[in-house]
Design an enzyme around this catalytic site. Structure first.
Site, mmCIF file in Angstrom:
data_model
loop_
_atom_site.group_PDB
_atom_site.id
_atom_site.type_symbol
_atom_site.label_atom_id
_atom_site.label_comp_id
_atom_site.label_asym_id
_atom_site.label_seq_id
_atom_site.Cartn_x
_atom_site.Cartn_y
_atom_site.Cartn_z
ATOM 1 C CD GLU A 22 -79.346 16.909 36.421
ATOM 2 O OE1 GLU A 22 -80.411 16.434 37.290
ATOM 3 O OE2 GLU A 22 -78.360 17.623 36.386
ATOM 4 C CD1 TRP A 74 -75.856 23.058 39.128
ATOM 5 C CD2 TRP A 74 -75.719 24.088 37.373
ATOM 6 N NE1 TRP A 74 -76.697 23.401 38.292
ATOM 7 C CE2 TRP A 74 -76.981 23.934 37.778
ATOM 8 C CE3 TRP A 74 -76.257 25.148 36.254
ATOM 9 C CZ2 TRP A 74 -78.432 24.716 37.214
ATOM 10 C CZ3 TRP A 74 -77.147 25.938 36.334
ATOM 11 C CH2 TRP A 74 -78.205 25.628 36.624
ATOM 12 C CG ASP A 75 -75.746 22.812 43.054
ATOM 13 O OD1 ASP A 75 -75.537 22.196 41.902
ATOM 14 O OD2 ASP A 75 -76.962 22.662 43.232
HETATM 15 C C1 BGC Z 1 -80.714 19.085 39.673
HETATM 16 C C2 BGC Z 1 -79.194 20.166 39.339
HETATM 17 C C3 BGC Z 1 -77.976 19.912 40.360
HETATM 18 C C4 BGC Z 1 -78.504 19.077 41.147
HETATM 19 C C5 BGC Z 1 -77.691 19.072 42.488
HETATM 20 C C6 BGC Z 1 -80.254 17.858 40.675
HETATM 21 O O1 BGC Z 1 -81.079 17.510 40.427
HETATM 22 O O2 BGC Z 1 -81.282 19.157 38.048
HETATM 23 O O3 BGC Z 1 -79.165 20.660 38.271
HETATM 24 O O4 BGC Z 1 -76.615 20.572 40.396
HETATM 25 O O5 BGC Z 1 -79.453 18.650 41.596
HETATM 26 O O6 BGC Z 1 -77.840 20.024 43.163
#
Ligand code: BGC
Length: 807
Positions: A500, A361-362
């Protein structure tokens, strides 16, 4: 020498920091990128040369503890860098091969020239007899011709004369070994190597990816000039063909005052490139056509200078220098060449192998900045998603829903690529990964469609591909929402929010959480925008669209209803991250900090202790607070009001404080979001989070992760933090709405925007005043809304506006 504020330099050689420097000194052009590894080195503990072409993925199956696990990776391609050298003094036998780890290295400096897009170094070696060799090397990955790269090396002898032996190679014997956590996984993505030579000085190497069957070809031309004044004639390297690579050896006369210059020019193509016959033919002929290094460098500089014109953000001092580096890496990953490709936003840039080059989603943190500088690139990135809309619809259908369920991790075909197991390096255990439940990624895609269209006024996109994407995401949310009679509200259950750390209720048999506030509020927003769009669309297009996606126009009523009655849970006067969050245990933050120091990856610490972070009110990253990052306070309050909740300033401030105290910032995105959110509520510690966001990669705050690839979302997010966050910039009703939220340490900056049909709207902030200048372009005047007033800035004029007192 480049200006200090446009230079990113490292003095001295530090093997332990080399991998980090390689990531931060990566050169790229949106099509491909190469890490800043020294060309004399091989993959090993301190070095990891890596070259990645955007969107070049391959799948492999690995055996993890008796289970077949399939992963798709951005492939590490043959290494084009190798260039080794050693002294052959006239009076004695050859010396050792020299490289930065060799004890005879006495000086080393390496620097990026951000303006010109080159990586340079100066290394001096001196042996026990006082024989010195100075190596000055410049490298480019061409920003104008995305298939070319070059190494220009000048060798100078002091205290000896004789020959310099130089070996230039193409090395196809590479694997994906860049991330220690993946070491148990299959890593050989290349096969079918072939090598050859053409026109005497050109060698080539071709191979294929094992499963995706992408053809890859590299061609290299190495020439040297040496002798007095370097006019001693051109030397062409004798080629040697190996099973998985090529080697060219040069023996160059060298003496004090008579340096040797070696130029290696490389072309790289894959079978996915348009307008070519075969990648091999394309590479050989491109390297044959490529001019000598000086004109090649000149055209590379011109391409960078054009790019810097389009992406101008000027902030004084050290923050400005870091922001420039961030912008440099964003532009190297997502350049105008990206607009020609079918690729998404790789979370770790094209700078390393972490997260396997996947797309998350970045883009939510990246497109808002790009929209106002390189909108064609934004549009291409939205098209990457639109082309994978059928895959997202299939995924939704497989889950028993309608609409589009975009994958949490996306790569080539748009199916879910999230790993099924991940390794906790602290405990050595492979654990199930449930992050595919982060369905909120679809809202990020929809949000970006909307913002891109607002910024550009591109109604063709909005009414075409954009409408399809937005409607399908809206349909997915509408179908995911269940009516709960007792709450008299709709609920979305069994999901994960952005945080997460939480993927399940403690002791639950199934993963997933209910009523994640971020998910629900974003879903309500998407449903409301889909409704707005349907009202705006010409009637026949609206009808056609519903037919096309197989939907009943009556669904719109349900969207409207859900968008007003999605449930938002609360506890103790603050918004809950999800239903039941307030009942989780409190963590002993001080105790854990005292025991472990760095607790950013609290999840790993707790799991290694036999506990789980699911039991605690502890977040890896902003979740509820994401809402304050995306929406202005006014917009957020009105969204809550639309849902039938009152969110006043005091409640939002309490919510901000509540989560700020319970977040470990295990993602680089977290400090970025906190910086903006805290700035908007005038908290003094906003700057502390800004500093963390700025130094996240350059100081590798996440402890060893940046060397596996930069954090593109956080880098682009810091640019957006200034451009959108500190100005409060929103584009609505064809006007620029400004509502500055100043952080004193960042209260002076200047940004040039491409806003709708204006190419160069100049916005300058100077503590209490804001200047806006509109170029004389024959375009309409720009309307600016600030503190309840509308100002009109005519083309060819500028205006200073006083900021409201409370800023
Ligand atoms: C983050 C996510 C992000 C992903 C990729 C993860 O550590 O928690 O929000 O999308 O990294 O950057």
């Amino acid at each position: 020498m480049a200006r200090p504020d446009w230079t990113w330099a490292y003095e001295g050689y530090e093997p332990a920091k080399e991998r980090l420097r390689e990531a931060l000194c990566t050169l790229g052009n949106g099509y491909f990128a190469t890490r800043g590894a020294a060309p004399e080195t091989h993959a090993g503990e301190s070095h990891y040369p890596g070259t990645y072409v955007a969107g070049c993925y391959n799948r492999l199956v690995s055996d993890v503890q008796g289970r077949d696990v399939e992963n798709e990776d951005l492939v590490n391609l043959p290494n084009w860098l190798p260039l080794r050298y050693r002294l052959r003094p006239a009076d004695t036998s050859p010396g050792p091969w020299l490289h930065p780890d060799h004890p005879s290295l006495v000086e080393h400096r390496q620097w990026l020239d951000l303006r010109g897009g080159t990586l340079s170094r100066r290394s001096v070696y001196e042996d026990a007899f006082g024989r010195r060799l100075t190596v000055e090397q410049d490298r480019l990955v061409h920003m104008g011709d995305p298939h070319l790269a070059a190494l220009h090396t000048v060798f100078t002898a002091e205290g000896w004369s004789g020959e310099l032996e130089v070996v230039a190679a193409l090395d196809g014997d590479v694997r994906n070994r860049g991330v220690p956590r993946y070491r148990d996984l299959a890593d050989r993505h290349l096969t079918a190597w072939e090598t050859g030579t053409e026109h005497g000085s050109t060698v080539w190497l071709r191979c294929r990816t094992v499963e995706s069957d992408i053809g890859i070809a590299l061609a290299a031309r190495t020439v040297a000039a040496c002798g007095p004044g370097q006019n001693g004639g051109e030397h062409r390297a004798a080629p040697e063909l190996l099973a998985r690579g090529t080697r060219q050896t040069l023996l160059l006369p060298i003496a004090p005052g008579s340096p040797a210059v070696v130029d290696k020019t490389v072309a790289l193509y894959t079978s996915r490139d348009p307008a070519i016959g075969s990648p091999l033919r394309a590479a050989v002929s491109a390297v044959g056509r490529a001019p000598a290094y000086p004109p090649l460098l000149a055209s590379h500089h011109t391409a960078w200078s054009d790019l810097w014109q389009q992406a101008r953000l000027e902030v004084p001092g050290e923050p400005g220098r870091i922001l420039r580096l961030h912008l440099f890496h964003v532009l190297q990953t997502l350049s105008p060449h990206t607009a020609e490709l079918d690729v998404g936003v790789p979370a770790r840039g094209l700078h390393g192998e972490a997260y396997r080059g996947h797309v998350f989603w970045d883009e939510l943190f990246v497109l808002p900045f790009l929209n106002l500088h390189l909108p064609e690139v934004s549009r291409a990135l939205l098209d990457y998603r639109h082309r994978r809309l059928p895959a997202a619809c299939r995924a939704a259908r497989a889950a028993g829903r309608v609409g589009a369920m975009f994958p949490w991790q996306s790569a080539d075909e748009g199916r879910e690529e999230t790993q099924q197991l991940h390794l906790n390096p602290n405990s050595g255990r492979w654990l199930p990964d449930h992050s595919h439940l982060q369905h909120h990624v679809g809202s990020a895609v929809a949000y970006n469609v909307w913002q891109y269209c607002q910024a550009t006024g591109d109604t063709d996109y909005l009414y075409g591909n954009g409408a399809e994407t937005l409607l399908q995401v809206a349909r997915f949310w509408a179908d995911s929402a269940e009516w709960d009679e007792s709450l008299e509200r709709y609920r979305i259950r069994g999901v994960m929010g952005p945080d997460e750390y939480h993927d399940a209720y403690p002791d639950a048999e199934r993963p997933g959480l209910d009523d994640n506030t971020y998910t629900n509020v974003m879903a309500a927003w998407v449903l409301a925008r889909a409704g707005d769009l349907c009202r705006d669309l010409p009637e026949n297009r609206c009808r056609q669209l519903f037919e096309q996606v197989g939907a009943d126009p009556a669904e719109r009523e349900r969207w409207e209803d859900i968008s007003r009655r999605l449930h938002v849970p609360w506890h103790r006067g603050v918004i809950s991250q999800f239903a039941g969050y307030g009942e989780l245990a409190e963590l002993d933050w001080d105790g854990y900090r005292a025991r472990y120091g760095d607790i950013r990856r609290l999840d790993r610490i707790l799991e290694a202790e036999g506990d789980t972070v699911n039991r605690y009110q502890a977040s890896k990253q902003a979740d509820v607070l994401m809402l304050g990052y995306i929406f202005s306070p006014r917009e957020l309050a009105s969204l809550f009001q639309g849902l039938g909740y009152e969110l006043d300033d005091a409640t939002w401030r309490d919510t901000v404080d509540y989560y700020a105290a319970r977040t470990s910032h295990g993602s680089t995105l977290s400090s970025l979001v906190h910086a903006l959110v805290l700035a908007r509520v005038n908290r003094d510690d906003a700057w502390r989070h800004c500093e963390e966001a700025l130094t996240g990669d350059v100081a590798d705050l996440q402890g060893g992760t940046t060397e596996e690839g930069i954090h593109l979302g956080a880098m682009a997010g810091t640019l957006d933090l200034v451009q959108r966050g500190l100005t409060g910039l929103e584009i609505r009703d064809d006007a620029l709405w400004l509502s500055p939220a100043l952080v004193p340490q960042l209260s002076k900056f200047r940004v040039r925007l491409r806003f709708r049909r204006h190419w160069d709207v100049d916005l300058r902030l100077r503590t209490e005043r804001l200047r806006i200048a509109v170029p004389d372009s024959g375009r309409p005047a720009v309307r600016v809304r600030l503190d309840g007033q509308t100002y009109v800035v005519e083309p060819g004029t500028s205006r200073w506006l006083e900021l409201p007192d409370e800023v």
